[in-house]
Write an enzyme that holds these catalytic residues in place. Structure first.
Site, PDB file in Angstrom:
ATOM      1  N   GLY A 242       0.825  -1.199   0.000  1.00 28.31           N
ATOM      2  CA  GLY A 242       0.000   0.000   0.000  1.00 28.31           C
ATOM      3  C   GLY A 242       0.855   1.242   0.000  1.00 28.31           C
ATOM      4  CE  LYS A 243      -3.003   6.335  -1.815  1.00 30.40           C
ATOM      5  NZ  LYS A 243      -3.959   7.429  -1.530  1.00 30.40           N
ATOM      6  NE  ARG A 244       0.626  -0.718   5.640  1.00 30.10           N
ATOM      7  CZ  ARG A 244      -0.319  -1.215   4.850  1.00 30.10           C
ATOM      8  NH1 ARG A 244      -1.034  -0.404   4.106  1.00 30.10           N
ATOM      9  NH2 ARG A 244      -0.539  -2.505   4.789  1.00 30.10           N
TER      10      ARG A 244
END
Length: 311
Positions: A242-244
């Protein structure tokens, strides 16, 4: 594998940008259909009005074409089962809903978690609170299916034998939400049948939905596709990418001028389709030798810096 795919599909949700995990699944679904000479359908699963955005749909479709994964029918191309956006197919879902035994439910998720002592993050098994009468007549109601008894068994080409007692493990599940949005489980079943989808390749995170969908197919008299749930791409922490994790999304790579053949080579290598030394490859070049059995059965865990060469 002794099968003929007459129709495969990819069905992204336009609630964000495509990341490498999404793109890997799209590549595998495209190759599986193309290697068998089957049709390939693109469907936009924009059921959630709060999260879906036209800009994400545009970017996702542009990304897939940039990667060399065109579709035979779907948005932009048209086709015999248009429209290909689920937000525009509500009449079909309503017709299917009318053929099922349902009831209204006004329970909130929090109430259901508390009633069933379900751990946070895990979907509680519906305890039947509103089966006889709604618990809070003053609230908006969702529509739940009175799930028939019986164990569902599915032979998944990647995940193996799946077995679930939907009544025991899930309970009566939602087919239409309180905000009138159609539930994914019903929409995907109706659309796969209408679009003639015979083979569904998707991420392993959707394995849990399969028994519910097969039970709906059987009850509605619809064919059940052959399923193949492929492993995911995980971040260095072992969580779904994901973005993280700082991984570049496909739109960012495309707009930065990256070489799509580099991205396809990385995706193909992660799926065991090309050796690590291959730096560039076009998706079409992978069709002739594609074999689903060669795809690893384990999730891909990214090492820090593994994506540095893509930009």
């Amino acid at each position: 594998m002794g099968m003929v795919i007459s129709c495969g599909r990819y069905a992204p949700t336009p609630s964000g940008r495509l990341h490498l995990g999404n793109a890997r699944t799209a590549l595998l679904a495209w190759l599986w259909a193309r290697a068998q000479g089957g049709r390939y359908v693109m469907r936009v699963e924009d059921l959630d009005p709060d999260r879906s955005r036209p800009v994400y749909e545009r970017d996702q479709l542009d990304d897939l074409l940039w990667l060399g994964l065109p579709w035979d029918e779907g948005p932009r191309m048209g086709g015999p089962q248009a429209p290909y956006r689920q937000s525009e197919r509500g009449q079909r879902y309503a017709a299917a809903l009318a053929d099922l035994e349902t009831f209204e439910c006004t329970c909130t998720r929090r109430e259901l978690r508390e009633a069933t002592l379900a751990p946070h993050g895990r979907e509680p098994v519906y305890p039947g609170t509103c089966r006889a009468a709604v618990s809070h007549p003053d609230r908006p109601a969702a529509v739940r299916w009175k799930v028939p008894p019986g164990v569902v068994e599915v032979d998944d080409l990647v995940a193996g034998r799946l077995r679930e007692d939907v009544v025991k493990d899930v309970g009566d599940f939602v087919l239409r939400r309180t905000d009138q949005a159609w539930a994914y489980q019903l929409a995907v079943v109706v659309d796969d049948a209408a679009m003639g989808v015979t083979h569904v390749l998707r991420g392993a995170d959707l394995v849990a939905s399969t028994a519910r969908q097969v039970l709906l197919q059987r009850t509605l008299g619809l064919p059940t596709p052959q399923y193949a749930h492929v492993p995911l791409v995980l971040g260095p922490d072992g969580a779904k990418l994901g973005k993280r994790h700082g991984a570049p999304d496909i739109t960012r790579l495309r707009e930065a001028g990256a070489d799509p053949r580099r991205v396809v080579a990385w995706l193909a290598n992660s799926a065991g389709l090309v050796p690590a030394g291959v730096q560039r490859v076009e998706a079409a070049a992978l069709v002739a030798d594609f074999d689903l059995a060669a795809v690893p059965r384990e999730d891909v865990v990214l090492a820090p810096g593994a994506l540095d060469a893509l930009g």
